[in-house]
Design an enzyme around this catalytic site. Structure first.
Site, PDB file in Angstrom:
ATOM      1  N   SER D  46       0.874  -1.171   0.000  1.00 44.30           N
ATOM      2  CA  SER D  46       0.000   0.000   0.000  1.00 44.30           C
ATOM      3  C   SER D  46       0.910   1.219   0.000  1.00 44.30           C
ATOM      4  O   SER D  46       1.784   1.351   0.864  1.00 44.30           O
ATOM      5  CB  SER D  46      -0.896  -0.031   1.232  1.00 44.30           C
ATOM      6  OG  SER D  46      -1.872   0.974   1.133  1.00 44.30           O
ATOM      7  N   GLU D  47       0.734   2.125  -0.961  1.00 44.82           N
ATOM      8  CA  GLU D  47       1.774   3.120  -1.220  1.00 44.82           C
ATOM      9  C   GLU D  47       1.919   4.181  -0.135  1.00 44.82           C
ATOM     10  O   GLU D  47       2.864   4.966  -0.163  1.00 44.82           O
ATOM     11  CB  GLU D  47       1.590   3.761  -2.603  1.00 44.82           C
ATOM     12  CG  GLU D  47       0.330   4.575  -2.762  1.00 44.82           C
ATOM     13  CD  GLU D  47      -0.792   3.784  -3.410  1.00 44.82           C
ATOM     14  OE1 GLU D  47      -0.828   2.552  -3.245  1.00 44.82           O
ATOM     15  OE2 GLU D  47      -1.655   4.410  -4.050  1.00 44.82           O
ATOM     16  N   ASN D  48       1.002   4.197   0.827  1.00 45.21           N
ATOM     17  CA  ASN D  48       1.223   5.111   1.953  1.00 45.21           C
ATOM     18  C   ASN D  48       2.294   4.582   2.908  1.00 45.21           C
ATOM     19  O   ASN D  48       2.657   5.283   3.849  1.00 45.21           O
ATOM     20  CB  ASN D  48      -0.088   5.378   2.712  1.00 45.21           C
ATOM     21  CG  ASN D  48      -0.724   4.121   3.255  1.00 45.21           C
ATOM     22  OD1 ASN D  48      -0.774   3.108   2.566  1.00 45.21           O
ATOM     23  ND2 ASN D  48      -1.183   4.167   4.484  1.00 45.21           N
ATOM     24  N   GLY D  49       2.794   3.371   2.651  1.00 44.71           N
ATOM     25  CA  GLY D  49       3.952   2.921   3.409  1.00 44.71           C
ATOM     26  C   GLY D  49       3.807   1.602   4.131  1.00 44.71           C
ATOM     27  O   GLY D  49       4.365   1.418   5.216  1.00 44.71           O
ATOM     28  N   SER D  88       8.551   4.013   0.213  1.00 41.39           N
ATOM     29  CA  SER D  88       7.455   3.308  -0.455  1.00 41.39           C
ATOM     30  C   SER D  88       7.532   3.507  -1.963  1.00 41.39           C
ATOM     31  O   SER D  88       7.375   2.560  -2.741  1.00 41.39           O
ATOM     32  CB  SER D  88       6.122   3.828   0.073  1.00 41.39           C
ATOM     33  OG  SER D  88       5.052   3.070  -0.472  1.00 41.39           O
TER      34      SER D  88
END
Lengths: 219, 233, 233, 219
Positions: D46-49, D88
């Site tokens: 998930s690209e928020n980290g 990320s």
């Protein structure tokens, strides 16, 4: 009398301010840590990834995973931070280190520094020196004013290959404390018993000498 | 769970696929945090003509220095290589090519390679021999040079603990270049002191997420100290 | 030890010096990990004509959204701004300038600003409106665009725990942009849930080293949830 | 019959391989996680980290500090890793994610994708989509084959502003599964009961149709 290595370190230490993050190079710069003035706290950055370098370890504390940039075993002080090399140089390159102290072969009146290679001699590498001089706003070079043969190391223009261009603004030699700006060395203090004439004679670059040049004092 | 179990059972398996002519990026600073057994395995396997990317090149008889004995290294990118008599000899004989790279630039080039940044500008090296032949550009009145990313066939990394998914944490200053090297290898091999169960490492405390890691092996380490400096206890 | 004691006693002190026309970079993703009390203090102090760098702009009545109420934001760099009716209104009225920036580029521009990298190349946005007017360069047969670093007058950051030296750790995905924002502010202010003694945070587990941090304040947080999504327990 | 959203997710899920790191966009891509085939383990980024996204939390587990890129509360699976946004996107931009699944308004025969703005409509932003399409080697677009008015979304050249250029190599629509290479769509499979003729009619871009186009099957 020319300053001893210890006196040079003591003089540099007076430039420390409370709350400074400081990177100290190998040699005389390292000694500066021994002369931090009373009432002042500085945090030492070691470019292999340690902010808050502590004392050398006791025999019992020695840990191969805890070294400084000089590859010596060290400790971390309480409140230290440890990080990777990219983060360490992000700090350095990003200008977050308040003061960097390093040695040099030559500096010149335009703030150029040569400290990493002598053509014809074996080149061992620049380590982090190029990053440090390019990143810090505030650098003090410690060096002897002239070679053993009396040749000045404070030049009009560096002869040796540069470590950094236009990045040095302060120099402490064994004879004097000088600032560099506007294309000249500005003599600020002289070592105890060292004459202005000697400094003038041993400075090849443009030197600005004020009417009064105070003598350094050491207890 | 086989898909994410990156453990291998032998050093031979850990370095399987290394071939002459390849590029190897290695973690470590001096002798601290170096993948000492993976290096030894490269020596054993005998791959030659290697390009090595590493801050240093070990010492005579330890670390990357052992790859000099059989002249396995053809070229090295490093910031400081001066601890090693055999190295000096090979450099003087032109048997090894040394591309000196400032330490911070070296670290950033590894990170860039892993992060899909093909190139970046840095003030480091501007006006010096390191800047020769590199593009110079001014931003806000200051000069910078263009540096390109590193990519390697193998990354060899020394961690402290890892889980079998390849999540790694490093210990103290043995971290150094390791997490950066881990990102820029086509095949990233990590040797660690201990393999733990997934979930034992706190997710927000992991230094190298497993996505970068292809192989994990547990080893034992000599951890030689280069400059033992002590104070009176 | 006064030199490294970065604690301040009030939010007023925490945001002292903020002025109209300044640039503020903020951590947070959506409403997660946002410096909610520092934002509220900017509202209270009334600085206008701000340039804000943040992934999102909060929602109506919470987070950066509250700075819209008195039209304090003149310009925002963000990747996604669509949660907010007042925002849409001001955008349509041309009262706020929006420079949409891909999320990864936004993060990397913050990091670059903190790390003294003035610019870097990225494939993100090549061939899209984001690449318009930006330099294009080919590396190894692929096209990239040049993106420049962010710098801010203030960085406002939400941490979990910090010591008084300003070493910070973040909790779970509330980390997001916070450590990056922390590096690129002239003055970096971090609000945390708990201030601990130096030495309580493990040195090799610190996310933001204190060198980046100027002020630390302990606060209490609402931590509003944007999309509460649950499964049957 | 055109595929349902669930069937589209099921079909995409067949592209998953054991050990894949996968980023799933919002909408149909998110549903893919519900249809991971037996015996296959994938790790969701998930690209928020967050690497290793788990299930939604129970009421008791809900934690404001633990969300996904869609801002939904989530959990982390054992062995997850959490990191900052630069890390990320280093993963994403650096090509470390094995498969990315995302929606689109339009794709074209050269692999261009438009998914983030419709001129004249309010622009909310691209979030991480531009980074994802520029970073992944392996992207599947999920979308309807044509608009409600029957206008093809598989074009010779995208009309809308691009999200990325030349980066899409696979498309799953409600009518067909196609690959994109050599400047054309290549029809690989059709939805159950959907004729090749219908797909040809609804594909505006260059379409290569093999002699035999297998029909997808769903249990």
């Amino acid at each position: 009398m020319a300053l001893t290595r210890e006196q040079m370190a003591m003089r540099v230490a007076r430039e420390l301010e409370d709350g400074f993050y400081v990177n100290l190079g190998i040699g005389i710069p390292t000694l500066v840590a021994n002369y931090v003035p009373e009432g002042i706290d500085v945090m030492l950055q070691s470019e292999n990834g340690l902010l808050g370098m502590g004392r050398f370890p006791t025999e019992a504390e020695v840990d191969a995973d805890m070294i400084n940039a000089g590859k010596q075993t060290v400790t971390a002080r309480p409140g230290a931070a440890i990080f990777d090399s990219a983060e360490s140089f992000a700090m350095i390159r990003g200008g977050h280190v308040d003061l960097t102290v390093l040695g040099a072969f030559e500096v010149d009146q335009n703030g150029n520094i040569a400290s990493w290679m002598v053509p014809g001699k074996l080149i061992k590498g620049m380590g982090g020196a190029m990053d440090l001089v390019a990143g810090a706003e505030n650098i003090i070079c410690t060096m002897t004013h002239a070679s053993k043969h009396g040749e000045s190391k404070l030049l009009e223009s560096c002869n040796l290959p540069l470590t950094g261009a236009g990045c040095i603004n302060r120099v402490l030699t064994d004879l004097a404390y000088l600032e560099i700006h506007d294309g000249a060395f500005h003599l600020k203090e002289r070592a105890p018993g060292v004459s202005v004439e000697e400094i003038v004679e041993k400075t090849a670059g443009k030197l600005v000498v004020p009417d009064h040049v105070p003598e350094m004092t050491f207890e | 769970m086989a898909g994410f179990d990156k453990r291998v059972n032998s050093y031979e398996e850990a370095m399987a696929g290394i071939e002459s002519g390849m590029t190897v990026v290695a973690g470590g600073f001096g002798l601290c945090g170096i993948p000492e057994n993976l290096i030894a395995e490269i020596k054993r396997l005998g791959a030659k003509d290697l390009t090595v990317i590493s801050n240093n090149c070990g010492v005579d008889g330890f670390g990357l220095g052992i790859l000099l004995e059989d002249k396995q290294i053809r070229r090295i990118y490093a910031s400081y290589v001066g601890e090693n008599a055999m190295f000096e000899q090979q450099m003087l004989n032109d048997e090894i090519e040394v591309i000196l790279t400032p330490q911070g630039t070296l670290a950033e080039k590894m990170r860039a390679g892993g992060a899909g940044i093909p190139a970046f500008y840095t003030a480091t090296g501007y006006g010096t021999p390191i800047g020769d032949g590199k593009e110079v550009r001014e931003f806000n009145g200051r000069h910078y040079i263009l540096e390109e990313a590193f990519h390697a066939d193998f990354a060899i990394v020394k961690g402290w603990k890892a889980d079998r998914y390849g999540n790694v944490i490093y210990r103290d200053t043995a971290q150094n270049f390791n997490p950066l090297a881990a990102t820029c290898g086509k095949i990233t091999v990590v040797e660690v002191e201990e393999i733990v169960e997934p979930g034992e490492l706190k997710p927000d405390q992991i230094h190298t997420p497993g996505i970068y890691v292809d192989r994990i092996i547990q080893g034992s380490f000599e951890k030689r100290i280069e400059k033992r400096t002590v104070r009176e206890g």
